[in-house]
Design an enzyme around this catalytic site. Structure first.
Site, short mmCIF file in Angstrom:
data_model
loop_
_atom_site.label_atom_id
_atom_site.label_comp_id
_atom_site.label_asym_id
_atom_site.label_seq_id
_atom_site.Cartn_x
_atom_site.Cartn_y
_atom_site.Cartn_z
N HIS A 13 0.83 -1.21 0.00
CA HIS A 13 0.00 0.00 0.00
C HIS A 13 0.87 1.26 0.00
CE1 HIS A 13 -3.48 2.57 1.27
NE2 HIS A 13 -2.50 3.27 1.84
N GLU A 14 1.77 1.35 0.96
CA GLU A 14 2.59 2.56 1.06
C GLU A 14 3.49 2.73 -0.16
OE1 GLU A 14 2.01 4.83 3.12
OE2 GLU A 14 0.64 3.67 4.37
N HIS A 73 1.79 4.70 -2.80
CA HIS A 73 1.98 6.14 -2.66
C HIS A 73 3.33 6.57 -3.22
CE1 HIS A 73 -1.55 7.10 -0.32
NE2 HIS A 73 -1.23 6.29 0.67
#
Length: 688
Positions: free
Chosen positions: A478-479, A482
């Site tokens: 997920h990170e 980003h």
């Protein structure tokens, strides 16, 4: 005026006063000293105010070239020092950074107001906005005009002088209070870590987890084993610990943050922050802070948020009650004879998961060694999808020995940027996981890209492997989503760089990147036993997929409870009188049917960092709002062949690469060919 500012500090001594000469302008962390920060902040503030003054005093008629372009070029010193300092204060804080951050909060709020509320600057922006149809500029430039005019208007640039003075006071006070909230939370989180004397009480934890607890105790010069708290209410160890008393201690410690009285109690801060935000919103012409925030998001108003969350909450609560009944059956069948409590939920959920799907998430840990997940999973998926490669740069120093630097290159060898991963927890790091930029790409400023990921993985004793939980692997993917968004955005203007998009859109690219965690060709490449090298059995992978909607009632309910709680705090009007945090919470959750004591909200108010110190105020809904786009996009990838370069290039070019230079929903329509639909999200979460 600018000359006197520039000569006030020696740039050969203070590394923030000129762009770094290191690759990709990586900040020279080895040269940065504590005394450089405040000096550079003071210089940067004065420098930018001088730059703004030159724009406002220009006698020529306002144009894009003499107003918007110098505005975009302003504040470069301030940006350099702020990016480094606030990364440090989040990931490696100390008494110095804590004190300086509290000093800086009102100063920076006042500085932003000095720019946003400058009548001369606003008049020039409004003049350019009025003639935008005749500018003959490209689409990104016209969007820049729109964004500046909208943001300045919503920020109060058109208020009277008296109202501007009141607004400045609100902003100054709020900046101080939110900073104090964050510092209180970090201190209380550290203080409430659970100390265990007897290793037998840690039965159920893996050897690496026990090692990490021993190491944490050793670092604080304590005897025994120390379990550090995580940001959410539910700790991941609750799923494994067989000792019910320890589970209760752990959950109780998490829930006690900010409500124990004393210096770190956050209750009064919650009340004051929410009240001041409501009063400021009225001054700005809005019914509530939620109305103020959503006016400049894709949602546009809090009623749209309420409609969506209200549509999901009843089904989630109903599913959670059904799950609760199943868990109680397991307990009753075991002969243990007690009523299910909140600290039992995760533990017995794992029993049901094993009994129903034959999936033991604890047994997955040996297949999720950190280095392999990172290199052969996260990086590998990005290489397959986008053609980028990641090369370790041990010659480049980051802010902490645990933070590692990688150079990112395109398939043709051309540079993309630097990626820094800082994965281990420490007392000096705030909870949770996040991405932030140190240097953001802009063609106007000719700047490259440096992005960072921070996580809070327990660090085992030296020489032992770092084995991740299923959720930690998901968080890393997920990170990194980003990070890819920050790395791939190609824009002209710094305002649109990287992840500078609407808050309720920013989680979309990161959520999409989670899909590659279980993609067969990615999983097979990284999910290998750390001792034997054997791949994770395919039948286990199949069972993971089969259980994908399992326990979604709980997980959706705990998230929605937090999102709706955030909305409740920020939908109060300026005349509302709230005096009791616990009472307000209980009433807000009961009103939406999410007041099940066995399913505590993911974040209670006093440790809800996202909303009271983290920039997600009235915006925590954005995770599930973005997930509508995410689920619809996952369907698109599936329909079009999954992990292919063609698909990756389309997603990169039409979404990730856009940054903030166009309306994000327009970018989505360009990528998908239509607006997103909600059905894939309902299917994913079992909410049909």
């Amino acid at each position: 005026m600018a000359d006197s500012v520039n000569s006030s500090v020696n740039s050969s001594v203070n590394p923030f006063l000129a762009p770094s000469t290191l690759p990709y302008q990586l900040p020279p962390f080895a040269d940065i000293r504590d005394e450089h920060y405040r000096e550079a902040f003071d210089h940067g503030i004065a420098e930018q105010l001088a730059e703004i003054a030159l724009i406002v005093s220009n006698p020529d008629e306002p144009t894009f070239e003499n107003t918007l372009l110098p505005l975009e070029r302003s504040g470069q010193t301030l940006q350099r020092v702020a990016a480094v300092f606030f990364n440090k204060s989040s990931s490696d804080s100390n008494d110095f950074t804590n004190a300086l951050e509290e000093e800086l909060a009102p100063l920076l709020a006042a500085h932003e107001d000095a720019i946003r509320l400058d009548p001369g600057l606003y008049a020039r922006i409004a003049s350019v906005h009025a003639q935008r149809e005749e500018l003959g500029r490209d689409a990104e430039s016209l969007y820049l005009v729109e964004r500046y005019h909208t943001e300045f208007t919503l920020s109060g640039a058109g208020l009277s002088d008296e109202d501007k003075a009141a607004l400045r006071d609100f902003n100054k006070r709020l900046s101080t209070l939110t900073t104090r909230f964050e510092k209180n939370l970090l201190a209380d989180t550290n203080e409430l870590a659970v100390l265990i004397d007897d290793v037998a009480q840690l039965d159920g934890l893996a050897a690496g987890e026990i090692s990490a607890a021993a190491e944490a105790a050793k670092e604080r010069r304590l005897n025994g084993y120390l379990i550090s708290l995580v940001l959410p209410t539910s700790h991941p160890y609750l799923a494994s610990l067989t000792n019910r008393e320890v589970r209760e201690r752990l959950l109780s410690a998490s829930a006690a943050r900010g409500i124990r009285g004393g210096a770190h109690d956050n209750r009064e801060l919650v009340l004051e922050i929410s009240r001041l935000r409501a009063e400021r919103a009225r001054l700005l012409g809005f019914d509530s802070h939620a109305a103020f925030v959503t006016a400049d998001e894709t949602a546009k108003n809090p009623d749209a948020v309420a409609e969506m969350l209200g549509r999901l909450a009843p089904a989630a609560a109903r599913n959670a009650r059904a799950e609760q009944a199943e868990l109680q059956k397991i307990i009753d069948g075991s002969g243990e004879g007690f009523e299910l409590a909140a600290w039992d939920w995760a533990f017995y959920t794992e029993k049901v998961r094993q009994a129903t799907f034959d999936v033991d998430t604890a047994a997955m840990r040996p297949y999720f060694e950190l280095e392999r997940v990172l290199q052969d999973g996260v990086f590998h998926a990005a290489t397959r999808l986008y053609g980028v490669t990641f090369t370790p740069r041990p010659d480049l120093v980051a802010w902490h020995p645990d933070a590692r630097v990688f150079e990112v290159s395109d398939e043709d060898g051309s540079p993309v940027g630097l990626y820094i991963g800082d994965f281990y927890t420490r007392d000096s790091k705030r909870g949770g996981a996040w991405m932030n930029p140190l240097i953001s790409q802009s063609a106007l400023l000719e700047t490259p890209t440096v992005v960072c990921n921070n996580m809070n993985i327990a660090k085992p004793t030296a020489g032992e492997p770092t084995l991740l939980s299923f959720d930690e692997v998901n968080t890393l993917f997920h990170e990194f989503g980003h990070a890819l968004h920050g790395l791939f955005a190609q824009v002209t203007y710094p305002k649109f760089s990287g992840t500078n998009v609407y808050r309720d859109f920013v989680e979309f690219p990161s959520q999409v990147n989670e899909m590659w965690m279980l993609q067969p060709e990615v999983l097979a490449n990284y999910a290998r036993h750390h001792e034997t090298g054997e791949p994770m059995p395919q039948d286990l992978v199949d069972r993971i997929h089969a259980s994908s909607t399992f326990n979604e009632g709980f997980s959706t309910s705990e998230y929605l409870a937090a999102a709706l709680l955030d909305q409740a705090w920020h939908r109060i009007d300026a005349d509302a009188v709230v005096t009791d945090v616990a009472e307000f919470e209980a009433s807000a959750l009961a009103a939406v049917g999410l007041d099940n004591p066995l399913v505590p909200t993911r974040y209670a108010s006093t440790y809800f960092a996202h909303t009271f110190s983290g920039g997600y105020d009235a915006g925590y809904y954005s995770y599930i709002w973005s997930e509508v786009l995410d689920a619809d996009t996952v369907d698109w990838f599936t329909e079009n062949g999954g992990l292919t370069r063609e698909n990756g290039d389309r997603f990169r070019d039409r979404l990730l690469g856009v940054g903030g230079r166009m309306d994000p929903l327009e970018a989505y329509r360009d990528f998908r060919g239509r607006d997103a639909i909600i059905q894939p999200l309902l299917d994913r979460r079992g909410l049909n």
